[in-house]
Structures are given as C-alpha cells and as structure tokens.
Enzyme design. Structure first.
Site, PDB file in Angstrom:
ATOM      1  N   GLU A  75       0.818  -1.214   0.000  1.00 22.51           N
ATOM      2  CA  GLU A  75       0.000   0.000   0.000  1.00 22.51           C
ATOM      3  C   GLU A  75       0.846   1.256   0.000  1.00 22.51           C
ATOM      4  O   GLU A  75       1.925   1.298   0.590  1.00 22.51           O
ATOM      5  CB  GLU A  75      -0.865   0.045   1.277  1.00 22.51           C
ATOM      6  CG  GLU A  75      -1.762  -1.144   1.447  1.00 22.51           C
ATOM      7  CD  GLU A  75      -2.424  -1.170   2.817  1.00 22.51           C
ATOM      8  OE1 GLU A  75      -3.205  -2.098   3.068  1.00 22.51           O
ATOM      9  OE2 GLU A  75      -2.157  -0.275   3.636  1.00 22.51           O
ATOM     10  N   CYS A  88       2.818   8.404   1.804  1.00 29.45           N
ATOM     11  CA  CYS A  88       3.311   7.392   2.726  1.00 29.45           C
ATOM     12  C   CYS A  88       3.646   6.133   1.935  1.00 29.45           C
ATOM     13  O   CYS A  88       2.805   5.600   1.216  1.00 29.45           O
ATOM     14  CB  CYS A  88       2.197   7.134   3.745  1.00 29.45           C
ATOM     15  SG  CYS A  88       2.578   5.888   4.937  1.00 29.45           S
TER      16      CYS A  88
END
Ligand code: SAH
Ligand code: SF4
Length: 326
Positions: A75, A88
């Site tokens: 992710e 991120c």
C-alpha cells in the site's frame, strides 16, 4: 548510453523522461529513437506498478493497493492537506516485527521490496496526484507497510533514487522506524539530512515490550543512545510517534516519563489515537485523555501535535486495506 555508443545528450534525455516526466516505460520516451526505446525496454524495466484497488476517503486521503509482479500486494497513501501533500510509502511486503496494534504486523513477513519497487510507489502515486489533482507530492514518509531499517540496502537505494533522481529534498523525506539501532546509526552516517521518526508508544521497558517485541532486542537506553547520535551527526529534530491506546499507554504519568526520556534532545511528538484493527481488542484513547496527555507534554516544554486519523472510512491503518482484501 556510453556502452551503446549513443551520444552523451541521450543520457540527459533519458534522465528527463525517467525522473522529470516520470515515465513508467521506455515507450513513453518519444524523443529517443524507436530502436533505442525497444532495446532499453528489453534489457531494463522501470517497474510500473499495477493498482489492485484505489480507495478514496471522504477526507481526501487516497490509498493505493499495488499488485507487484509476483502477486504480492503493498500500500501507499496520499494524504492531502490545504498546504501540502504527503505520500506514505511501504518498504516491505508484510513485517516481521509483530507490534500488537499493527495490521501489517499481523500478516507476518512476506518479502523485501526492491529499491525500484519502493521508488516506483513514489512515481506512480505522484503521477496519480498530478493527473487527478494537478498537485505535486511535497513530503515522503516511510510509514506504510514494513520496517524500513530492516530492509536497509533497498531503502538506501530508494533514497538515492528519490533524492538524487526525482529530486525530492532530503528534508522532505522521513524514515519511520520501530527502533532498529544499527539502521539508525547507518542512516546517521549518510550525508543527507533525512528526517528520522521513531515509533515509541511507551516510555517504559515492560510496557513497550508488551506492545512492541523489538524492545527486548533494542531496549530504550540503547535506542536513545542511537537517537542522540543521529541528532548529533545530522543536526535534525527527531520526531517521536506515540499511538494512544485506551487504558494501556495513555496515563498522564507516562507523559512525564516520556519527557524525561527525551530530555536534552530537540524533538517533536506526534500523538495518534489508535486506529482500531480487526481481531485485536484495543481501543483508541478518548479525546479528553488524548488532550490531557498532550497537555502534560506541553507543560514540560515538549512540542506536541495531536494527529487526527485520516481515511478511517478506507481502512487507513497501515496494512489494513490488504488485510481486508485478503
Ligand atoms: N515500521 C515502521 C514504519 C511503518 S508503521 C514503524 O513502526 O515506525 C508507521 C507508524 O504507524 C508507526 O508509528 C506505527 O507504530 C504506527 N501504527 C501502526 N499501526 C497503527 C494503528 N493501528 N494505529 C495507529 N498507528 C499505528
Ligand atoms: Fe512492523 Fe512498524 Fe507495524 Fe511494528 S508498527 S509491525 S515495525 S510495520
């Protein structure tokens, strides 16, 4: 290009396509001769990532679940605020360190990411931000899945690509670690001023060891010695992450202990109410306890921010999206 007997300006042309234009394949590099493009394409890869899923939160946060070549899924998360866009990144598929509150920790370790798989998350998320929002990524944080300092070789390589290639300023890149001492010392010896964030979550050995098994290998005194060395060599303020868990680590007395531990260091503390994850019976601290904890730190002169969890509606806790998809 030199080995291929190409004129030297080709290198600069290619550099522009790969880093400034963020090409995902050599076919995009249309200023290069067609034969050169296909020769490069058959020998090298720019590691294009395939989105398995894109989750959009009501608060603007966008989470990509990327499918890698071997089927592993990782992710990355884009977090927009009015003044900046933070990305991120994941550094590993899964994580071996087993912090009890972490969704990624619950998968266990799958495999290391390569430097290019880490850097490609930046490129492909930045392309998304540019085409959807006409915005550029301002800050990059290694706070996705995995422990960056447990994948040092690839993380060093990805820092070279992000900073030296894509031109992301070192002060705009932050590496978050659970506290792997050798990795902190190695990072301290790089010349760039990358930001260091340390996930603390408890100022006391027994409590921290219950939440984060790594505390048994690198206990707080040793960890703080390494942090002080980082601060001394790199001259940067250290960020501490402290996830507040209801009735576990949120007593105001612990804030006092925390302030003592950080004494003499230039620090910034991020307090994050726990993002609840499935299968684990831990709750976020209620707002009044969060405020009291923050107040106790500030009263001791510690600069402190309370972070509102972003993207709760899209399973934003690190590793959660993959957990749901499986
Ligand atoms: N492995 C690194 C970086 C990835 S985790 C590290 O642990 O620092 C990024 C941050 O998210 C860490 O501070 C981690 O403690 C925190 N975190 C993990 N699960 C969380 C959850 N369920 N709620 C709030 N923060 C969480
Ligand atoms: Fe790994 Fe960080 Fe999750 Fe701990 S919090 S299990 S170190 S990813």
């Amino acid at each position: 290009m030199e080995a291929r007997g190409e004129p030297s300006y080709r290198t600069e042309q290619l550099r522009r396509w790969v880093f400034d234009r963020k090409a995902r394949s050599f076919d995009e590099a249309t200023t290069l001769p067609k034969e050169l493009r296909s020769a490069l394409g058959s020998e090298f890869s720019l590691t294009p990532l395939e989105p398995a899923h894109i989750a959009r939160s009501r608060d603007g946060t966008v989470k990509h679940l990327w499918r890698l070549e071997d089927g592993e899924q990782i992710e990355s998360v884009l977090i927009p605020t009015s003044d900046r866009l933070t990305l991120c990144l994941s550094s590993q598929a899964g994580c071996a360190l087993g912090c009890v509150f972490c969704a990624t920790g619950h998968f266990g370790f799958r495999r290391q990411l390569s430097a290019s798989e880490i850097a490609a998350q930046y490129r492909d998320a930045a392309r998304f931000a540019r085409s959807e929002w006409t915005r550029a990524v301002d800050n990059v944080v290694f706070m996705g899945m995995g422990e960056p300092l447990a994948n040092l070789e690839a993380v060093h390589g990805s820092l070279d690509v992000l900073h030296g290639g894509f031109g992301v300023g070192a002060r705009r890149i932050t590496i978050s670690t659970v506290g792997l001492v050798p990795g902190i010392l190695e990072l301290a010896r790089r010349p760039e001023q990358f930001g260091l964030a340390v996930s603390l979550h408890a100022p006391d050995h027994d409590l921290r060891a219950r939440l984060m098994p790594i505390e048994r290998r690198y206990p707080l005194p040793e960890l703080f010695e390494a942090i002080r060395e980082y601060a001394r060599l790199r001259g940067r303020r250290i960020t501490f992450e402290y996830t507040l868990i209801d009735g576990v680590n949120d007593a105001t007395a612990l804030a006092g202990q925390l302030a003592l531990l950080m004494r003499g260091l230039s620090v910034f503390v991020n307090l994050i109410p726990l993002n609840p994850i499935p299968y684990v019976d831990l709750r976020p601290s209620p707002p009044e306890r969060v405020a009291a904890f923050a107040g106790a730190l500030r009263a001791r002169g510690v600069e402190t921010a309370v972070r509102t969890p972003r993207g709760r509606d899209i399973a934003a806790a690190c590793g959660q999206l993959r957990l749901e998809s499986e």
